[in-house]
Design a protein around this motif. Sequence first.
Motif, short mmCIF file in Angstrom:
data_model
loop_
_atom_site.label_atom_id
_atom_site.label_comp_id
_atom_site.label_asym_id
_atom_site.label_seq_id
_atom_site.Cartn_x
_atom_site.Cartn_y
_atom_site.Cartn_z
N UNK A 52 67.75 11.58 75.62
CA UNK A 52 66.84 10.51 75.20
C UNK A 52 65.37 10.80 75.42
N UNK A 93 66.14 21.76 69.65
CA UNK A 93 65.36 20.67 70.21
C UNK A 93 65.31 20.80 71.73
N UNK A 123 74.24 13.84 66.05
CA UNK A 123 72.97 13.14 66.27
C UNK A 123 72.90 12.57 67.68
N UNK A 135 55.04 13.45 67.16
CA UNK A 135 56.10 14.27 67.76
C UNK A 135 55.56 15.64 68.15
N UNK A 194 61.61 11.67 74.02
CA UNK A 194 60.94 11.16 72.83
C UNK A 194 61.05 12.13 71.66
N UNK A 195 60.86 13.42 71.95
CA UNK A 195 60.92 14.42 70.90
C UNK A 195 62.29 14.43 70.24
N UNK A 199 70.38 13.73 70.85
CA UNK A 199 69.50 12.78 71.54
C UNK A 199 70.03 12.44 72.92
N UNK A 250 64.40 12.07 69.87
CA UNK A 250 64.69 10.93 69.00
C UNK A 250 64.28 11.26 67.57
N UNK A 251 63.09 11.85 67.44
CA UNK A 251 62.64 12.24 66.09
C UNK A 251 63.55 13.31 65.50
N UNK A 252 63.87 14.33 66.31
CA UNK A 252 64.71 15.42 65.79
C UNK A 252 66.08 14.91 65.37
N UNK A 304 68.78 4.00 65.00
CA UNK A 304 67.93 5.13 65.37
C UNK A 304 66.47 4.79 65.10
N UNK A 335 59.45 4.43 70.45
CA UNK A 335 58.81 5.62 71.03
C UNK A 335 57.49 5.96 70.34
N UNK A 336 57.46 5.82 69.00
CA UNK A 336 56.31 6.34 68.26
C UNK A 336 55.41 5.25 67.70
N UNK A 348 66.88 11.85 64.44
CA UNK A 348 66.75 11.01 63.24
C UNK A 348 66.63 11.88 61.99
N UNK A 359 63.21 4.97 67.42
CA UNK A 359 62.06 5.77 67.00
C UNK A 359 60.80 4.93 67.04
#
Lengths: 533, 117
Positions: free
Chosen positions: A145, A229, A138, B113, A147-148, A142, A150-152, B93, B100-101, A154, B97
């Motif tokens: 760092x 990613x 994980x 995203x 933005x995309x 990331x 971070x979601x992937x 995390x 960012x979001x 998580x 998140x």
Amino acid sequence: MISLHWLILSPLIIGTAAKLMPIKTAKKIMVLFQTALLAVVTMIFVEVRQNGPLLENIGSWPNTIGITLRADLLATALVFLSCFLFLAMIIFVHNKNYADHLFFFLFLGLESLIIGIFLSNDLFNIFVLIEAATLIITILIMYKQSTVAVYDGMMYFLINVVAMSFFLMGLGMLYKKIGVLDFYALEAALRQVNNPASLILPYAFMITAVSLKAALMPLFSWLPKAHGTPSAPSVVSAVLSGLYVKTGIYIFLRLQTAFSPLIDTSEFFVILGFITAIVGFILALAQTDIKLLLAYSTVSQIGVIMIGISLNNPTAYWGGLYHLMNHAIFKSTLFLTAGMIISEYKTRKISEIHGVYSHMPAVGVATILSILGIIGAPLFNGSISKFLIAAGASGSWIESGLILINLGTIIVFMKYGQLLFGHSGKKEAANSDILEKAVVLALSMLCFLGGIFGSDLIAILFKINLSINPLSDGEKMLLFVGSILLGLLIYRSLFKKRNPLAFIRSFELGFNEICLSITLFFAFMVVYLKITL
Amino acid sequence: MIALNGETISIVLFFVGVYGLIARRNIIKSIMSISIIQVAIILYFICTNAVPGSVPPIGDVVQTQQVADPLPQALMITDIVIGIGVTAAGLTLFIHLYHRFGSTNWQKVMKKRNRHD
């Protein structure tokens, strides 16, 4: 002879100690260390090949009580593959500026965990190692760092934690019934069980988790996001797709071997592997992002490996394992070259990249060689393993199914190969790093060598003699040429101008849906076993 | 009639957690559901093969007494540590998140995203 636990500990120790040195020295020491580790693993491999499996009980407990490390031929071969790939990756990142102390610590930590998973003989130990590896991966996903990512990251983290919770629950139920957690003690104990119905629940729990780890059909939706990613360093994608996903297949293999006398699901997993392979290449065709295309193609190839190892046929089994190793080589090469292409062209869209071959010749050659490997061109390593799987499946519908899968792979990589040709629109030559070029060229040469010396390599790695002559079989050659022509025709007529599969991209599973699919897979497994047993 | 003991309760708890994972869109609730699952697993391990009246396997135990199986307990100490680590990492995390979001909803985060992509 060096003890097995040092193989697991030493990368971690070196990764930590590197923090104390200046980064330039640390990188040099890292390369030296990896070379030494590879030499040690080779020695252990020779030893195991001659004298049979090595067993080490940590803490000198008697057998089956404490944690055991067991190096049999398959585990050692996979450890050898991991050490080799990590050496290549460490050389690859030598001149990268994102490779700092923390990166090396995480990277070497991941190496030690992967080696640990291959060598470990205890189910709970494997659970702990996988949880730790999930966390490290994980952070690596990331790493830049964005933005995309971070979601992937998580998503990857939580889904894998949920899956491993299923694994642990199954482990608890298994422990209640059997009372041991050691693979070989388990194998022996399971032979004594005369009521397979009592093992349905633990088996279903564990196989659900392992299927998610190996990215089988309904449970693969986390994989492309994690492996492809956009912002993850290309070495991370290469290690994840080339190596880490194989740990899932490895544990699947071990579990199936242990449970096979009682619960035989091989037929089910052959069908599941087939569906995975088909869905994988259809989704790969729908992508426009080169990393995502490669990630979905990984899903498809895992399907092929799964067919091979589930067929209950020795030829197909060894073919599947050889394909696992081959896939590690060519998919890492493809991800590394994709990373170099992305950093040169500053885009990830396939349609916007042209003329890689003239602009970056070394990368172009490496890409071509590994594409030839993955589509199973004669003389390349993919052809050997696919030939073996097909030979093991001869006479059933799988054989024609494999031709269909290979056709799909060919179309996918025709689409991918478009980036090699045309005009790059750039004046000056690309200045990629010499070490990067050397690594991708060396890895792609292995695709070729693995094809030429296929049967010798299999004899060395798995100590099994299979007669393969890739050229003698004229029928296979004709089939391949036919597939290429048909693939060209389909690609030209359907995918050249527009993408009829583009609508698939709009379907995306969120976290809740993936959890639902895990639960449904588990429920399906329970019902299926209830009916068949 | 199903006996109301640790095992059945832990299995029910496990699926309560799974329900939370499937039915709740809130990310914090997802992490909480994972914690519930962890607790269920710990309860299950501790209750399996437990004999009433047995003593914990700590220190010098008199030979005549029935001793509880030490292995599940040793495993669960490890699992408690892992569970805490996982929850902490998940929440960390999540803070990233959220910065960012700006949402705690899986669906909204996923849409944002894909716009970034």
